[in-house]
Design a protein around this motif. Structure first.
Motif, PDB file in Angstrom:
ATOM      1  N   PRO A 111      13.312  14.805  11.271  1.00  0.00           N
ATOM      2  CA  PRO A 111      12.290  15.711  10.723  1.00  0.00           C
ATOM      3  C   PRO A 111      11.204  14.975   9.936  1.00  0.00           C
ATOM      4  O   PRO A 111      10.053  15.420   9.886  1.00  0.00           O
ATOM      5  N   VAL A 112      11.566  13.819   9.346  1.00  0.00           N
ATOM      6  CA  VAL A 112      10.622  13.073   8.509  1.00  0.00           C
ATOM      7  C   VAL A 112       9.495  12.439   9.325  1.00  0.00           C
ATOM      8  O   VAL A 112       8.450  12.074   8.778  1.00  0.00           O
ATOM      9  N   TRP A 113       9.667  12.341  10.653  1.00  0.00           N
ATOM     10  CA  TRP A 113       8.668  11.672  11.477  1.00  0.00           C
ATOM     11  C   TRP A 113       7.295  12.346  11.407  1.00  0.00           C
ATOM     12  O   TRP A 113       6.266  11.681  11.413  1.00  0.00           O
ATOM     13  N   LYS A 114       7.289  13.669  11.307  1.00  0.00           N
ATOM     14  CA  LYS A 114       6.025  14.393  11.239  1.00  0.00           C
ATOM     15  C   LYS A 114       5.220  13.986  10.002  1.00  0.00           C
ATOM     16  O   LYS A 114       4.009  13.770  10.074  1.00  0.00           O
ATOM     17  N   SER A 115       5.898  13.832   8.877  1.00  0.00           N
ATOM     18  CA  SER A 115       5.196  13.429   7.650  1.00  0.00           C
ATOM     19  C   SER A 115       4.765  11.961   7.714  1.00  0.00           C
ATOM     20  O   SER A 115       3.734  11.576   7.151  1.00  0.00           O
ATOM     21  N   ILE A 116       5.558  11.133   8.420  1.00  0.00           N
ATOM     22  CA  ILE A 116       5.183   9.725   8.600  1.00  0.00           C
ATOM     23  C   ILE A 116       3.886   9.633   9.400  1.00  0.00           C
ATOM     24  O   ILE A 116       2.969   8.900   9.033  1.00  0.00           O
ATOM     25  N   ARG A 117       3.798  10.391  10.489  1.00  0.00           N
ATOM     26  CA  ARG A 117       2.594  10.411  11.314  1.00  0.00           C
ATOM     27  C   ARG A 117       1.384  10.869  10.503  1.00  0.00           C
ATOM     28  O   ARG A 117       0.285  10.344  10.645  1.00  0.00           O
ATOM     29  N   LYS A 118       1.610  11.856   9.656  1.00  0.00           N
ATOM     30  CA  LYS A 118       0.520  12.395   8.834  1.00  0.00           C
ATOM     31  C   LYS A 118       0.028  11.362   7.821  1.00  0.00           C
ATOM     32  O   LYS A 118      -1.165  11.283   7.505  1.00  0.00           O
ATOM     33  N   GLU A 119       0.957  10.541   7.328  1.00  0.00           N
ATOM     34  CA  GLU A 119       0.629   9.545   6.311  1.00  0.00           C
ATOM     35  C   GLU A 119       0.061   8.258   6.907  1.00  0.00           C
ATOM     36  O   GLU A 119      -0.556   7.455   6.200  1.00  0.00           O
ATOM     37  N   TYR A 120       0.268   8.055   8.206  1.00  0.00           N
ATOM     38  CA  TYR A 120      -0.123   6.800   8.844  1.00  0.00           C
ATOM     39  C   TYR A 120      -1.591   6.417   8.636  1.00  0.00           C
ATOM     40  O   TYR A 120      -1.874   5.256   8.296  1.00  0.00           O
ATOM     41  N   PRO A 121      -2.567   7.318   8.826  1.00  0.00           N
ATOM     42  CA  PRO A 121      -3.976   6.913   8.654  1.00  0.00           C
ATOM     43  C   PRO A 121      -4.270   6.305   7.283  1.00  0.00           C
ATOM     44  O   PRO A 121      -5.003   5.311   7.190  1.00  0.00           O
ATOM     45  N   SER A 122      -3.690   6.872   6.221  1.00  0.00           N
ATOM     46  CA  SER A 122      -3.935   6.321   4.881  1.00  0.00           C
ATOM     47  C   SER A 122      -3.242   4.980   4.707  1.00  0.00           C
ATOM     48  O   SER A 122      -3.770   4.071   4.048  1.00  0.00           O
ATOM     49  N   LEU A 123      -2.062   4.811   5.308  1.00  0.00           N
ATOM     50  CA  LEU A 123      -1.350   3.541   5.234  1.00  0.00           C
ATOM     51  C   LEU A 123      -2.096   2.464   6.023  1.00  0.00           C
ATOM     52  O   LEU A 123      -2.179   1.311   5.593  1.00  0.00           O
ATOM     53  N   ARG A 124      -2.665   2.855   7.162  1.00  0.00           N
ATOM     54  CA  ARG A 124      -3.445   1.910   7.970  1.00  0.00           C
ATOM     55  C   ARG A 124      -4.700   1.478   7.223  1.00  0.00           C
ATOM     56  O   ARG A 124      -5.095   0.309   7.256  1.00  0.00           O
TER      57      ARG A 124
END
Length: 300
Positions: A111-124
């Motif tokens: 379930p956490v994958w959706k939030s990881i994807r959402k956070e990816y642009p800021s981490l990048r």
């Protein structure tokens, strides 16, 4: 060449007395221990070793976050796997690479994958803002010039003609590249993963320089003047051991007309050479050939 020699000499004088507060020689020796634990299938102990490394150093190579993420998944700790995946993203681990990693499919189903994807642009964005943009562009241009010049060798069809092209056409270009690299090295330090977010552009350029021809490399003194500065860069975390091994392996192989094994990348070592090869690898912070092969088997 004389000007370059003076520049490098001044660089070594200036930099040898100002070593990094964090000694990455220890960092890489700890990674070797962790990799040995993985080879012995002691996954929990290996993960603890990586966690100790991460808490001790300001800069962490992205490959170590990648290994820790997978170790955490291997011991069924999704929370830690998520934590180190995000750390890896902030260190340059791309979403494309993550999706191509079959072992991470388990995490992508959580379930956490959706939030990881959402956070990816800021981490990048955090990753892309973390290095010197001007020098990154400079080194990227150097790499493009190098690749273009190297294409000329494709149109030479015999070893003799390849050597002639390399010595007459590629060598002058490469010496200009080395002069530019020396100025970057003096002013900013080695432009590797820590500094410009890429750990192969400069290493490729230097490997090309070290592979011009056997006759050229045997006479060339520039790399030998630069080599001590590169070893300092490893101890400072500005250069990875595997980058240095790639560069130095080309030098040893071409200079010896492929009779020297070096670090075991260019030429596979014979059993009688393993001790010597492993000693070379250990000095710069690489695991033994045997452990490397075991890790490759485990990965497969």
């Amino acid at each position: 060449m004389k000007i370059l020699t003076i520049l490098v000499f001044l660089f070594l004088l200036a930099d040898a007395s100002v070593l990094s507060a964090q000694d990455y020689t220890t960092y890489h020796q700890q990674v070797i221990k962790a990799e040995n634990l993985i080879a012995d299938k002691k996954h929990t102990d290996a993960l603890l070793m990586y966690e100790n490394i991460f808490s001790s150093y300001d800069f962490v190579f992205v490959k170590d976050y990648q290994v820790a993420t997978q170790l955490a998944l291997l011991v069924n700790d999704v929370q830690k796997a998520t934590h180190y995946l995000k750390k890896g993203m902030a260190a340059g681990w791309s979403i494309k690479s993550i999706k191509q990693n079959k072992f991470l499919a388990k995490l992508r189903k959580e379930p956490v994958w959706k939030s990881i994807r959402k956070e990816y642009p800021s981490l990048r964005k955090q990753y892309e803002n973390g290095f010197d943009q001007q020098v990154r562009k400079q080194v990227k241009k150097m790499f493009a010039r190098d690749q273009w010049k190297a294409l000329g060798a494709l149109f030479t069809f015999t070893p003799k003609k390849q050597d002639r092209y390399a010595e007459r056409r590629f060598a002058p270009h490469s010496e200009r590249q080395m002069a530019e690299f020396t100025r970057i090295l003096q002013k900013k330090g080695y432009p590797g993963e820590k500094f410009i977010g890429n750990n192969y552009w400069m290493a490729t350029i230097m490997s090309h320089h070290n592979s011009i021809s056997t006759a050229y490399v045997q006479k060339d003194t520039l790399y030998q003047f630069l080599k001590p500065a590169l070893l300092i860069a490893i101890s400072e975390g500005k250069m990875s051991p595997w980058e240095f091994a790639m560069i130095d392996d080309w030098y040893l192989a071409v200079k010896s007309n492929r009779t020297e094994t070096g670090y075991g990348y260019m030429n596979s070592p014979a059993r009688a050479e393993l001790s010597q090869v492993n000693e070379l690898r250990n000095k710069i912070g690489l695991n033994s050939v045997e452990t490397r092969n075991s890790l490759i088997d485990i990965e497969n």
